[in-house]
Motif scaffolding. Structure first.
Motif, short mmCIF file in Angstrom:
data_model
loop_
_atom_site.label_atom_id
_atom_site.label_comp_id
_atom_site.label_asym_id
_atom_site.label_seq_id
_atom_site.Cartn_x
_atom_site.Cartn_y
_atom_site.Cartn_z
N MET A 1 44.96 36.56 36.71
CA MET A 1 44.46 37.65 37.51
C MET A 1 43.19 37.56 38.34
O MET A 1 42.15 37.34 37.58
CB MET A 1 44.60 39.17 36.88
CG MET A 1 44.41 40.22 37.68
SD MET A 1 44.74 41.98 37.00
CE MET A 1 46.39 41.83 36.77
N ASN A 3 39.45 38.01 39.72
CA ASN A 3 38.39 39.08 39.28
C ASN A 3 37.64 39.42 40.65
O ASN A 3 37.46 38.72 41.34
CB ASN A 3 37.51 38.40 38.46
CG ASN A 3 36.37 39.19 37.90
OD1 ASN A 3 35.80 40.01 38.91
ND2 ASN A 3 36.08 39.29 36.98
N TYR A 4 37.87 40.83 40.80
CA TYR A 4 37.16 41.50 42.12
C TYR A 4 36.03 42.45 41.68
O TYR A 4 35.62 43.02 42.73
CB TYR A 4 38.19 42.18 42.80
CG TYR A 4 39.43 41.52 43.40
CD1 TYR A 4 39.30 41.01 44.77
CD2 TYR A 4 40.66 41.62 42.88
CE1 TYR A 4 40.13 40.20 45.25
CE2 TYR A 4 41.74 40.74 43.44
CZ TYR A 4 41.58 40.05 44.77
OH TYR A 4 42.49 39.65 45.07
N ASN A 5 35.43 42.02 40.47
CA ASN A 5 34.14 42.73 40.24
C ASN A 5 33.14 42.65 41.23
O ASN A 5 32.48 43.72 41.77
CB ASN A 5 33.66 42.20 38.97
CG ASN A 5 34.60 42.47 37.77
OD1 ASN A 5 35.65 42.76 37.94
ND2 ASN A 5 33.85 42.26 36.52
N TYR A 71 35.26 47.91 34.64
CA TYR A 71 36.36 47.50 35.53
C TYR A 71 37.59 47.54 34.57
O TYR A 71 37.51 46.76 33.44
CB TYR A 71 36.28 46.04 36.26
CG TYR A 71 34.80 45.92 36.98
CD1 TYR A 71 35.11 46.64 38.42
CD2 TYR A 71 33.77 45.74 36.67
CE1 TYR A 71 33.66 46.46 39.35
CE2 TYR A 71 32.58 45.28 37.31
CZ TYR A 71 32.61 45.87 38.62
OH TYR A 71 31.49 45.75 39.20
N ASN A 72 38.71 48.03 35.02
CA ASN A 72 39.92 48.03 34.68
C ASN A 72 40.93 47.49 35.68
O ASN A 72 41.24 48.46 36.35
CB ASN A 72 40.37 49.27 33.80
CG ASN A 72 41.52 48.97 32.97
OD1 ASN A 72 42.31 48.23 32.61
ND2 ASN A 72 42.08 50.18 32.61
N TYR A 73 41.49 46.35 35.60
CA TYR A 73 42.55 45.92 36.57
C TYR A 73 43.94 46.54 35.96
O TYR A 73 44.63 45.86 34.93
CB TYR A 73 42.52 44.53 36.57
CG TYR A 73 41.28 44.09 37.36
CD1 TYR A 73 41.27 43.93 38.74
CD2 TYR A 73 40.15 43.79 36.54
CE1 TYR A 73 39.90 43.25 39.36
CE2 TYR A 73 39.14 43.62 37.09
CZ TYR A 73 39.02 43.12 38.64
OH TYR A 73 37.94 42.72 39.24
N ASN A 74 44.44 47.40 36.81
CA ASN A 74 46.06 47.93 36.66
C ASN A 74 47.00 46.84 37.16
O ASN A 74 47.88 46.31 36.28
CB ASN A 74 46.28 49.28 37.17
CG ASN A 74 45.29 50.23 36.66
OD1 ASN A 74 44.65 50.09 35.54
ND2 ASN A 74 45.48 51.48 37.39
N GLN A 76 47.12 43.27 40.37
CA GLN A 76 46.40 42.52 41.17
C GLN A 76 45.54 43.07 42.18
O GLN A 76 44.65 42.71 42.70
CB GLN A 76 47.32 41.57 41.81
CG GLN A 76 46.53 40.28 42.70
CD GLN A 76 45.57 39.41 42.06
OE1 GLN A 76 45.90 39.11 40.82
NE2 GLN A 76 44.60 38.87 42.53
N VAL A 79 42.33 48.51 41.07
CA VAL A 79 41.00 48.48 39.99
C VAL A 79 40.70 49.89 39.85
O VAL A 79 40.36 50.62 40.65
CB VAL A 79 39.88 47.52 40.61
CG1 VAL A 79 38.88 47.56 39.53
CG2 VAL A 79 40.35 46.13 40.90
#
Length: 134
Positions: A1, A3-5, A71-74, A76, A79
């Motif tokens: 997945m 990462n868009y942080n 951050y918590n990615y549900n 793709q 967020v």
């Protein structure tokens, strides 16, 4: 997945900048058309119910500081963030000085990220709550 942080942190900083500068056109662009917000006092505001008008007439922020972001990615393209803000200002003729935790949901749609919902809590109240049975 993926990462868009970095991208989400940039959006958070843009949100702060636009709130401080009362930049409604950029806020309008950042918030999804069905954006909903639950404030720490429990009141609810939706974008389609003139959120931008409420902000333009009732919000005066003197200082806001981003203290923490997780951050918590549900998926793709979705967020959840948990952000702690320290704020000094006035909203709806009430002082909003304090530390708040906001949980927000961002969604990506065709390379465009937007904030679709948020909920705020008084962080001081949360951090001093005694667990049941303690």
């Amino acid at each position: 997945m993926k990462n868009y942080n970095g991208k989400i942190e940039e959006l958070e900083k843009n949100l702060i900048k636009n709130l401080l500068n009362n930049n409604l056109s950029d806020l309008d662009h950042l918030l999804s058309s069905d954006f909903k917000l639950i404030l720490p006092d429990g009141s609810k505001i939706a974008k389609n119910l003139s959120l931008l008008e409420v902000l333009s007439n009732s919000l005066n922020i003197e200082h806001i500081k981003l203290e923490n972001i997780t951050y918590n990615y549900n998926t793709q393209d979705m967020v959840m963030t948990s952000v702690i803000f320290t704020v000094q200002g006035i909203f709806l003729n009430k002082t909003i000085d304090g530390t708040y935790k906001f949980i927000k949901k961002y969604e990506k749609n065709e390379d465009q990220w937007s904030l679709i919902s948020g909920s705020g809590f008084d962080f001081k109240h949360i951090s001093t709550t005694v667990p049941v049975g303690a």
